[in-house]
Structures are given as C-alpha cells and as structure tokens.
Design a protein around this motif. Structure first.
Motif, short mmCIF file in Angstrom:
data_model
loop_
_atom_site.label_atom_id
_atom_site.label_comp_id
_atom_site.label_asym_id
_atom_site.label_seq_id
_atom_site.Cartn_x
_atom_site.Cartn_y
_atom_site.Cartn_z
N MET A 204 56.02 47.73 46.29
CA MET A 204 56.71 47.67 46.13
C MET A 204 57.46 49.34 45.90
SD MET A 204 56.26 48.45 42.03
CE MET A 204 57.60 48.49 40.93
N ASP B 128 58.77 47.45 50.04
CA ASP B 128 60.06 46.63 49.40
C ASP B 128 61.24 47.36 49.16
OD1 ASP B 128 58.13 45.18 49.88
OD2 ASP B 128 58.16 43.78 48.43
N ALA B 129 60.97 48.44 48.11
CA ALA B 129 62.25 49.33 47.13
C ALA B 129 62.78 50.20 48.64
CB ALA B 129 62.19 50.36 46.69
N GLU C 166 68.32 45.18 45.84
CA GLU C 166 68.38 43.91 44.97
C GLU C 166 69.26 43.84 44.84
OE1 GLU C 166 65.09 44.75 41.61
OE2 GLU C 166 65.20 44.34 43.99
N ASN D 94 58.62 51.16 36.02
CA ASN D 94 59.78 50.36 36.83
C ASN D 94 59.61 52.11 37.93
OD1 ASN D 94 61.40 48.51 35.11
ND2 ASN D 94 61.40 49.86 33.87
N LYS E 92 61.77 53.81 40.97
CA LYS E 92 63.15 54.08 41.90
C LYS E 92 62.59 55.46 42.78
CE LYS E 92 67.57 55.62 40.71
NZ LYS E 92 68.94 54.74 42.01
N ARG F 295 68.18 52.08 45.44
CA ARG F 295 66.63 51.22 45.76
C ARG F 295 65.56 51.39 44.62
NH1 ARG F 295 66.57 54.82 50.61
NH2 ARG F 295 67.10 56.36 48.75
N LYS F 296 64.99 50.21 43.86
CA LYS F 296 64.19 49.86 42.47
C LYS F 296 64.01 49.21 42.63
CE LYS F 296 68.41 48.23 39.89
NZ LYS F 296 69.45 47.65 40.74
N LYS F 297 62.96 48.25 41.80
CA LYS F 297 61.84 47.56 41.99
C LYS F 297 60.99 47.64 40.30
CE LYS F 297 62.66 45.75 45.68
NZ LYS F 297 63.58 44.81 45.63
N THR F 298 60.95 46.24 39.63
CA THR F 298 59.93 46.28 38.87
C THR F 298 59.03 45.72 38.39
OG1 THR F 298 62.39 46.80 37.24
CG2 THR F 298 60.01 45.63 35.95
#
Length: 280
Positions: free
Chosen positions: A16, A19-20, A25, A141, A143, A274-277
C-alpha cells in the motif's frame, strides 16, 4: 472469528505504501481532467498537463509522484470478530510501513523528537486511528501526509454565534493565506464540531473520501459546493500561477459539539492526494 496473520498484514501494508506513493487514484486523475476543461489560463493548463504527465511517469516507472513521501497515516475499522495472530495490529502496520518505505526507496521524513529532530531512518512511527466496529472485516485506509500542505492547515475555536458566515470566511482565508504554498490545485478538508482535537481529525478524515462523492447530508453537500466556488474565485490557480482552479474539491465532515463551542479545522491537501484502502 476471522484470523489474520501479522506478517500478511505487514506485507499488504508495505505494498500500500509503495502503490500510494507512485499511483494516483482514479478519482484524482479524473478531477484533474475535469479541471483542464474548466481552466482558461494558458499557464494553468500547462501546469495541469504537467501534473498528468508526472502521474503517468510515476505509475509507469514505479517512482514517487512527489519527493515528499510524507508521514504514514491510517484510519482503521477493526471488526470485533477479527483476531490478529502473531502480534498486535499497530505493530503489523508499523512493520509494513518500515518495509514499504525501505523496499520502495521512499524518503524517510520522520524525526524521533520535535525538538532534537533525529531522523528515525524508517519513517516510523505511523499515526494510527482505530475504531472498533461490528463484523469480521479489517478495513485499513492509508494516506501519505506531506508537510507542505500540512503546514498551511489551521484550526480555530469559533463562537457558536459566529455560525456559517465565519466558518466560510475561515476556510476561504486559510486557502487565501497558505494555498499557494500547499501545491494547488488543492483538496480542502474541513472538520466542523466535536472538540479541539476531534475537528482536526474530521478534517483529515474528510480527505479520505473520493472526489466527486459529496457529504451525505444535503445541506453540508451544498456548503461544500458553495465553498469550492468561493475558493476557486480566489484566482490562485494551479501551482499558484493564477487561474480558475485553485481547488479540485472541498470535503466537510461534522460531529456534535458542546453548546458553548464551534471548533473548525481546515486541512489542505495538494493535488497528489495519495491514498489507498485495503479490506481483509
């Protein structure tokens, strides 16, 4: 009871982080495309085109979108029927951050003490907010929080009688005073209510919401739309060079508060949200 393994969580957190840092996104890239349709300033259009090109290069070459790969922030929804085998959840998250920032060659930006300021060399510790929820899911989540826009964020304890008018003025003034240093176009996060620390958390949490997804309350969604227009009328524009698009979105989250207070926080976020879940 669902059983999750410490090492598996850490490995997924590491991915994560990488990737972030390298992949924007879809909601952000779509918002930049929409900004290009609205922007009339030639210089503003050029900046937005460069942001798109930068995102493509970062994705294709696996390199960070921005050199400030920030502080690791997590909002976790921890199902009461989830058990972590092999260690504690917070330790697994921190181990994942350590591995991800090392493997991804991401800049380590955290100092061990705000006064002595010795770099921890592993970007730890992460900031982790955890809520216990029903069910057997673990929702994480993540960030990346950079310092440039974070340093331009503000909090105020308004009087209840000041109401919407002063809330709007505070939000717009915060962008006016610091927005040029926060790498616009921005996503403006606003927290209203709670208490001193809660409104800041609300502002931060609002930035986890995808662009294009308004607040569920109609009156708050209308306030978001109105504030976005006022912020964009400032004319700061992309990268501060002037134009119609100073912000891509305004997101607001609210919480009940004391009868004698009206806390408001504004958390600015640069275009590279820049965020991922992850749901396990």
């Amino acid at each position: 009871m669902k059983e999750l393994h410490f090492n598996d969580i850490a490995d997924k957190i590491a991915k994560m982080c990488i990737d972030a840092a390298c992949i924007l996104e879809d909601d952000i890239t779509s918002a930049i495309d929409m900004a290009l349709e609205l922007e009339k300033s030639p210089l503003g259009i050029e900046v937005l085109d460069q942001l798109k090109e930068n995102a493509v290069i970062a994705r294709e070459e696996g390199i960070p979108i921005c050199q400030d790969t920030g502080m690791a922030l997590f909002f976790v929804e921890y199902g009461e029927d989830v058990k972590i085998k092999g260690g504690l959840l917070n330790d697994a998250i921190n181990e994942g951050v350590r591995k991800g920032y090392q493997k991804g060659n991401l800049r380590k930006s955290i100092v061990n003490d705000p006064i002595t300021r010795r770099n921890t060399q592993d970007n730890l510790p992460a900031i982790i907010h955890t809520a216990l929820v029903p069910g057997d899911k673990l929702k994480i989540n993540f960030k990346i929080v950079g310092a440039g826009c974070e340093n331009m964020s503000r909090i105020r304890m308004l009087k209840p009688t000041e109401g919407i008018k002063e809330i709007k003025k505070f939000v717009v003034d915060t962008v006016k005073e610091g927005g040029i240093n926060a790498c616009p176009p921005l996503i403006v996060g606003v927290g209203i209510g709670g208490n001193f620390e809660m409104c800041a958390i609300l502002a931060k949490k609002s930035l986890m919401r995808p662009i294009g997804q308004p607040n569920k309350r109609m009156e708050i969604a209308a306030l978001e739309e109105n504030l976005l227009k006022e912020v964009n009328n400032l004319g700061i524009g992309p990268a501060g060079f002037g134009g119609r698009v100073t912000a891509l979105a305004v997101h607001i989250e609210t919480h009940p508060c004391h009868i004698a207070s009206l806390p408001v926080a504004v958390n600015l976020n640069c275009h590279a949200s820049r965020k991922k879940t992850l749901v396990l």
